[in-house]
Scaffold this motif. Structure first.
Motif, mmCIF file in Angstrom:
data_model
loop_
_atom_site.group_PDB
_atom_site.id
_atom_site.type_symbol
_atom_site.label_atom_id
_atom_site.label_comp_id
_atom_site.label_asym_id
_atom_site.label_seq_id
_atom_site.Cartn_x
_atom_site.Cartn_y
_atom_site.Cartn_z
ATOM 1 N N CYS B 197 -7.010 19.337 39.771
ATOM 2 C CA CYS B 197 -8.061 20.099 39.727
ATOM 3 C C CYS B 197 -8.935 20.096 38.438
ATOM 4 O O CYS B 197 -8.215 20.332 37.291
ATOM 5 C CB CYS B 197 -7.474 21.761 39.903
ATOM 6 S SG CYS B 197 -8.957 22.842 39.588
ATOM 7 N N GLU B 199 -10.491 21.896 36.870
ATOM 8 C CA GLU B 199 -10.444 23.322 36.097
ATOM 9 C C GLU B 199 -9.055 23.665 35.873
ATOM 10 O O GLU B 199 -8.624 24.578 35.103
ATOM 11 C CB GLU B 199 -11.019 24.309 36.877
ATOM 12 C CG GLU B 199 -11.048 25.641 36.229
ATOM 13 C CD GLU B 199 -11.520 25.898 34.880
ATOM 14 O OE1 GLU B 199 -11.824 24.906 34.266
ATOM 15 O OE2 GLU B 199 -11.572 26.868 34.339
ATOM 16 N N ASN B 225 -8.802 31.431 35.280
ATOM 17 C CA ASN B 225 -9.907 30.451 34.728
ATOM 18 C C ASN B 225 -10.785 30.132 35.835
ATOM 19 O O ASN B 225 -11.312 29.106 35.711
ATOM 20 C CB ASN B 225 -8.912 29.247 34.447
ATOM 21 C CG ASN B 225 -8.142 28.714 35.379
ATOM 22 O OD1 ASN B 225 -8.057 29.250 36.415
ATOM 23 N ND2 ASN B 225 -7.360 27.475 35.008
ATOM 24 N N ASN B 226 -11.289 30.987 36.723
ATOM 25 C CA ASN B 226 -12.099 30.640 37.624
ATOM 26 C C ASN B 226 -12.931 31.932 37.883
ATOM 27 O O ASN B 226 -12.339 32.701 38.730
ATOM 28 C CB ASN B 226 -11.707 29.928 38.701
ATOM 29 C CG ASN B 226 -12.789 29.475 39.697
ATOM 30 O OD1 ASN B 226 -13.871 29.866 39.564
ATOM 31 N ND2 ASN B 226 -12.553 28.520 40.569
ATOM 32 N N SER B 296 -21.582 26.302 36.047
ATOM 33 C CA SER B 296 -21.057 25.957 34.555
ATOM 34 C C SER B 296 -21.757 27.227 33.670
ATOM 35 O O SER B 296 -20.800 27.568 32.844
ATOM 36 C CB SER B 296 -21.510 24.709 34.123
ATOM 37 O OG SER B 296 -23.133 24.925 34.040
ATOM 38 N N THR B 299 -19.865 30.456 34.359
ATOM 39 C CA THR B 299 -18.326 30.466 33.878
ATOM 40 C C THR B 299 -18.353 30.689 32.160
ATOM 41 O O THR B 299 -17.462 31.483 31.679
ATOM 42 C CB THR B 299 -17.629 28.785 34.378
ATOM 43 O OG1 THR B 299 -17.751 28.983 35.748
ATOM 44 C CG2 THR B 299 -16.124 28.894 33.660
ATOM 45 N N ILE B 577 -16.642 22.722 41.024
ATOM 46 C CA ILE B 577 -15.581 22.983 40.175
ATOM 47 C C ILE B 577 -15.317 22.226 38.877
ATOM 48 O O ILE B 577 -15.035 22.790 38.032
ATOM 49 C CB ILE B 577 -14.030 22.688 41.194
ATOM 50 C CG1 ILE B 577 -12.928 23.244 40.370
ATOM 51 C CG2 ILE B 577 -14.072 21.304 41.494
ATOM 52 C CD1 ILE B 577 -12.629 24.709 40.524
ATOM 53 N N SER B 578 -15.979 21.103 38.903
ATOM 54 C CA SER B 578 -16.229 20.263 37.647
ATOM 55 C C SER B 578 -17.209 21.116 36.642
ATOM 56 O O SER B 578 -16.798 21.173 35.640
ATOM 57 C CB SER B 578 -16.664 19.031 37.796
ATOM 58 O OG SER B 578 -15.850 18.101 38.821
ATOM 59 N N ILE B 580 -17.529 24.270 36.685
ATOM 60 C CA ILE B 580 -16.814 25.636 36.183
ATOM 61 C C ILE B 580 -15.800 24.987 35.085
ATOM 62 O O ILE B 580 -15.825 25.655 34.094
ATOM 63 C CB ILE B 580 -16.034 26.143 37.256
ATOM 64 C CG1 ILE B 580 -16.903 26.836 38.384
ATOM 65 C CG2 ILE B 580 -14.874 27.111 36.980
ATOM 66 C CD1 ILE B 580 -16.329 27.186 39.674
ATOM 67 N N ALA B 581 -15.139 23.762 35.280
ATOM 68 C CA ALA B 581 -14.339 23.267 34.044
ATOM 69 C C ALA B 581 -15.092 22.905 32.802
ATOM 70 O O ALA B 581 -14.554 23.278 31.806
ATOM 71 C CB ALA B 581 -13.525 21.923 34.882
ATOM 72 N N TYR B 584 -15.759 26.126 31.226
ATOM 73 C CA TYR B 584 -14.656 26.563 30.647
ATOM 74 C C TYR B 584 -14.169 26.183 29.345
ATOM 75 O O TYR B 584 -13.780 26.751 28.343
ATOM 76 C CB TYR B 584 -13.526 26.671 31.462
ATOM 77 C CG TYR B 584 -12.015 27.676 31.224
ATOM 78 C CD1 TYR B 584 -12.231 28.747 31.395
ATOM 79 C CD2 TYR B 584 -10.959 26.956 30.890
ATOM 80 C CE1 TYR B 584 -11.043 29.500 31.019
ATOM 81 C CE2 TYR B 584 -9.750 27.707 30.616
ATOM 82 C CZ TYR B 584 -9.799 29.073 30.639
ATOM 83 O OH TYR B 584 -8.926 29.861 30.145
ATOM 84 N N ARG B 585 -14.355 24.673 29.470
ATOM 85 C CA ARG B 585 -14.207 23.774 28.134
ATOM 86 C C ARG B 585 -15.126 24.265 27.041
ATOM 87 O O ARG B 585 -14.625 24.285 25.882
ATOM 88 C CB ARG B 585 -14.228 22.472 28.448
ATOM 89 C CG ARG B 585 -13.017 21.737 28.880
ATOM 90 C CD ARG B 585 -13.226 20.341 28.859
ATOM 91 N NE ARG B 585 -14.042 19.881 29.708
ATOM 92 C CZ ARG B 585 -14.053 19.623 30.967
ATOM 93 N NH1 ARG B 585 -12.686 19.735 31.433
ATOM 94 N NH2 ARG B 585 -14.856 19.059 31.764
#
Lengths: 367, 598
Positions: B197, B199, B225-226, B296, B299, B577-578, B580-581, B584-585
């Motif tokens: 995943c 994320e 984390n989502n 993004s 998030t 989802i990328s 969102i990742a 988060y980063r």
């Protein structure tokens, strides 16, 4: 002149003792005046370990309760879990289970032959019977993948179906063993030494036997007909034709006679199973074992083992692990209270013969 | 009994007839080599190629006899931890449970009775590595019939194909409680999904919570984390399911549908807040400006807000969600589902300025100067064009624009014969929407169906709804009628030529294979690109953009340390989802830059 009493410690490392336990006897000359059993050499905390494993994992532990006959413990646990969950077992699996249980009974009696005769110095019997037992272990290896610890009966059925041509092999082995029983009769049961050393020795009082909780061959050797397979039939025992042998007397001889006849009955049962076994599934698959939770409640299932009635109690709080598991083994009664009582007045040399005749199994005591 | 028992003395002597006979036991191992039974449970063997290092054998082993260790020559990759089981034979009880639960069936037991070694450490060895010869001696093996894994997925209730095209009603109906528990119970918690995943969601943990009937716990774990889990529960590209250990011999765990189930148990923003009950740090005095309220940006805003940052999002459109709002059709992702998640994010304290296009309504420079850090999540709004003749005819529409209009509640005249060009999710979405508007739909795709980048479930769904797919078709010209409206598409058939460099086969047009297909509208869906015209020149110079994307470091930081970027405009995977990742980063990057520096 009255001899001075001496205390002797028999076991835990003694060839005449069945398993790792000790009997502390006070003797005057070679007559026992007091016997105290000492256990604790073998404690592996089975019941506590079962609580720490999920509902499936403990089936590998259960067989360790009894090396000579591991299957009735597996059977009791499986049936208790099935009752708790309401899981159906396919008919074919029930037949296979009965066959496994009876084969295990025969194999276990083969080992008992050796132990009982060996305790009286008749060593040839043991050498034969252990060799003959191997034929059954070969069958187990083929059916279950293991010779001694089968880990085969589990909740939902059995682990694998019978391999091709297995029925014929079973029947062939039964034919062979049945013929061999005559040899054992000649060598052991007809043997004057055996008769002399067993008749009138280790007599269980028939009037007290039930009160004490005696089960299995020791109870049937008192002339009391009690067998879970008949009294509370499980699996498909109610569909099979067999008798439960009894013998009056309550001594080692009577118990030996019961076992001697039971082997023939077991062979009879195995043949019927092979004859009647239906096709179909051998296993009603459980869900992913890691997440397999059982409903709240408790259940107890009992099975007839060679030592007598054994039973497994399991209790669930609705989780993936048992809340509590408890095992009832015949040896707890036979090898502690009964043994301590029986030994008084007996000859020192008969301790081993009496213990063997009671089917003493220390892991059943230390759970 | 007489004192002297003649019979009892003589009978045992019959044993002499056995004299000289070799006992059965002597015919056996170790004196004579003996072949074990076909399902004997001997030593372990592991097929190293088949094994994915999921560790289920290690988990089930009640004796802790198995641990997972790295092996030389085996690298971890997506769907393979790179670890392999090592057995402590001093602990093993040869029950074979490890074999029964092995999802790939790589682990087995062999026919070997004995293992002799003068090495005192040889109790510990790695099946398959230390006994390659075991391959020929496998006996106790895992089959689909005996495996304890649940290979069959609980089917997802859906609207029937022809029923779906009558409206924009949600196609997937969702699991009920019983179905969700059953599906969650199939999971073996190996965690390969977490690794795959983008994320790194805590998938085994929330699935476990669902299996334990603790949905609120599942929701809390998911929100860790989502912040847009219901969106992911409906439309995620689910890289997790591609690597699911169970998928090797069965159907992967329906991870996406389980997330959907858990998040749907909380049906409004207040309830989400009550259940998630997030810890919100006191304001730390830093302000972050965010361009674009796509996955993004949302998030980044959500997790920054939780950490005490003052976050403001500038969104060009009337609603937040970006492509998930305007690109994804409502039968896949209903608006109210998105709305409640946005509302929840706003309740946490994130400010969103709608209808505020950066570069027009407010300059990027102003944002840059006003905030301590800027996050850019502007996506890929500009569609690629085919570059064929007739593309500017009336009725030739870009699929993303078409979906935008439809999602906005507008009418688009597409007639009754729609041609969609492309093979990605946008193409399939456009096709399925067109079906719902009553058109006959044909998709032209230049490669084979199995090469389509779209989700296979979407492709299947489209086919069930009556969408016709013509693979290996390369459009070369759109023909118009005299009013300048498109009336047909001419295309060439293609053959697949293997690529010399080992990449996927290339479609090469077959000359003279021209075909023409009638059309009342053509929807182009061959991809989108970034539009960075909002950046003033000074920024355009400062920020490095390569191949249409911002160049970022592991914290999504661009070449201007104050500017962070994420989503399609920064990553190549181009899914929610990328994005969102990325968000988060970036939160970690922004926090490290501002707070920790201080």
């Amino acid at each position: 002149m009255r001899e001075k009493a001496t205390t002797l410690y028999i076991g835990p490392q003694h060839p005449g003792i069945t398993g790792n336990m000790m009997v502390r006897v006070k003797v005057e000359g070679d007559t026992i005046v007091k016997a105290t059993t000492e256990v604790g050499y073998l404690h592996r905390a089975f019941e506590k370990l079962i609580e720490q494993r999920n509902w499936l994992q403990s089936f590998t532990l259960l067989c360790r309760f009894c090396v000579p006959e591991p299957d009735p413990v597996e059977e009791s646990y499986a049936r208790a879990v099935e009752e708790l969950e309401g899981r159906e077992v396919p008919e074919r699996a029930k037949y296979i289970r009965v066959m496994v249980l009876e084969l295990a009974r025969i194999a276990s009696y083969m080992l008992w032959y050796g132990g009982q005769a060996g305790s009286l110095g008749l060593y040839t019997v043991g050498q034969w019977s252990v060799g003959d037992r191997n034929y059954i272990l070969d069958l187990f290896e083929e059916l279950t993948g293991g010779r001694v610890y089968h880990m085969y009966i589990w909740p939902g059925g059995v682990r694998r179906d019978m391999p091709e041509g297995f029925e014929e092999k079973v029947l062939k082995t039964m034919d062979y063993l049945e013929k061999r029983l005559d040899d054992y009769d000649d060598l052991m049961f007809e043997n004057s030494i055996f008769k002399k050393r067993t008749k009138g020795i280790g007599i269980i009082d028939k009037a007290k036997a039930i009160e004490w909780g005696v089960v299995g061959p020791p109870l049937r050797g008192c002339g009391i007909k009690h067998d879970v397979r008949i009294d509370d039939p499980y699996e498909v025992y109610d569909k099979l034709d067999f008798v439960v042998p009894t013998h009056e007397g309550g001594d080692i001889w009577s118990r030996a006679q019961v076992r001697r006849q039971e082997i023939r009955q077991s062979i009879r049962i195995v043949r019927q199973v092979i004859d009647k076994i239906p096709g179909g599934d051998f296993y009603n698959k459980i869900p992913n074992p890691q997440k397999w939770a059982l409903p709240k409640g408790d259940a107890y299932a009992r099975t007839e083992a060679v030592r007598g009635e054994v039973g497994m109690y399991v209790s669930s709080d609705g989780g993936t692990h048992p809340r509590r598991a408890h095992f009832r083994g015949a040896a707890y009664v036979h090898a502690i209270t009964l043994l301590e009582d029986l030994l008084v007045g007996e000859n020192l040399a008969d301790i081993s013969a009496i213990m063997n005749s009671l089917g003493t199994c220390p892991p059943e005591i230390e759970r | 009994m007489s004192f002297f028992d003649l019979k009892g003395t003589l009978k045992p002597l019959t044993a002499l007839k056995q004299f000289g006979k070799q006992p059965h036991t002597l015919k056996e191992t170790p004196f004579v080599p003996r072949e074990a039974a076909d399902r004997y449970r001997g030593f372990h063997y592991n097929d190293l190629e088949e094994c994915i290092g999921c560790g289920n054998c290690s988990t089930i082993c009640q004796n802790q006899a198995i641990d997972m260790v790295p092996v030389e020559g085996i690298e971890g990759k997506k769907g393979d931890s790179g670890l392999r089981p090592r057995i402590d034979h001093g602990r093993c009880c040869w029950c074979g449970l490890c074999v029964e639960v092995c999802p790939t069936g790589s682990l087995s037991l062999t026919k070997d009775y004995v293992y002799v070694s003068d090495d005192a450490d040889s109790f510990l060895w790695m099946p398959g590595v230390d006994n390659p010869e075991g391959k020929e001696r496998k006996s106790f093996v895992s089959t689909e019939a005996t495996s304890l894994n649940d290979f069959a997925r609980i089917p997802m209730p859906e609207l029937e194909g022809m029923e779906r095209v009558k409206s924009f009603a949600e196609v997937v109906l969702g699991y009920n409680e019983e179905q969700a528990r059953a599906e969650a119970s199939r999971c073996i918690s190996c965690g390969l999904c977490t690794e795959a995943c983008p994320e790194h969601m805590h998938i085994p943990e929330y699935i476990n919570a669902i299996a334990r009937a603790n949905d609120a716990d599942a929701v809390r774990i998911i929100y860790d984390n989502n912040p847009l889990p219901e969106m992911c529960g409906k439309v995620c590209t689910r890289r997790c399911e591609e690597v699911c250990a169970i998928a090797h011999r069965g159907e992967p765990i329906a991870i996406r549908w389980l997330k959907r189930y858990a998040t749907e148990t909380v049906n409004n923003a207040d309830l989400i807040k009550e259940i998630v009950n997030p810890e919100i740090n006191a304001p730390n005095g830093f302000k972050v400006g965010i361009v674009g309220a796509g996955p993004s940006g949302l998030t980044a805003a959500y997790y920054l807000a939780l950490r005490g940052f003052d976050c403001t999002i500038y969104e060009a459109h009337a609603k937040a969600g970006g492509m998930t709002m305007y690109g994804i059709p409502k039968y896949r992702f209903p608006e109210e589902s998105l709305d409640k998640q946005i509302e929840y994010i706003q309740k946490i304290g994130v400010k969103i300025h709608f209808n505020t296009r950066v570069g027009k309504d407010i300059s990027f420079k102003e944002i840059y100067e006003k905030y301590d850090a800027v996050f850019v999540g502007v996506g890929f709004p500009k569609p690629w064009t085919l570059g064929v003749e007739g593309e500017d005819l009336q009725g030739s529409i870009q699929a993303v624009n078409f979906l935008y209009e439809i999602n906005n509640g507008k009418q688009v005249d597409i007639g009754d014969k729609v041609i969609v060009i492309g093979g990605g999710n946008v193409a399939i979405d456009a096709a399925r929407v067109s079906r719902r508007l009553g058109a006959d739909v044909t998709i032209l795709y230049r490669r084979r169906v199995q090469d389509m980048p779209a989700d296979w479930e979407e492709i299947e769904g489209a086919e069930e709804e009556g969408v016709h797919i013509v693979p290996q078709a390369i459009p070369i010209q759109f023909h118009g009628d005299d009013k300048g409206h498109v009336k047909a598409v001419e295309y060439l058939l293609a053959e697949m030529v293997p690529d010399e460099r080992g990449r996927r086969p290339k479609p090469v047009a077959i000359e003279g294979s021209n075909k023409t297909i009638e059309a009342t509208a053509v929807l182009g869906a061959i991809g989108q690109q970034g539009d960075y015209s909002f950046l003033e020149e000074e920024f355009a110079e400062k920020i490095r953009i390569e191949r249409g994307r911002f160049v970022v470091n592991e914290f999504q930081q661009t070449t201007d340390p104050k500017i962070f970027a994420g989503g399609d405009a920064a990553n190549r995977t181009a899914d929610a989802i990328s994005a969102i990742a990325d968000g988060y980063r970036a939160v970690k990057g922004i926090e490290a830059m501002l707070v920790k520096e201080k």
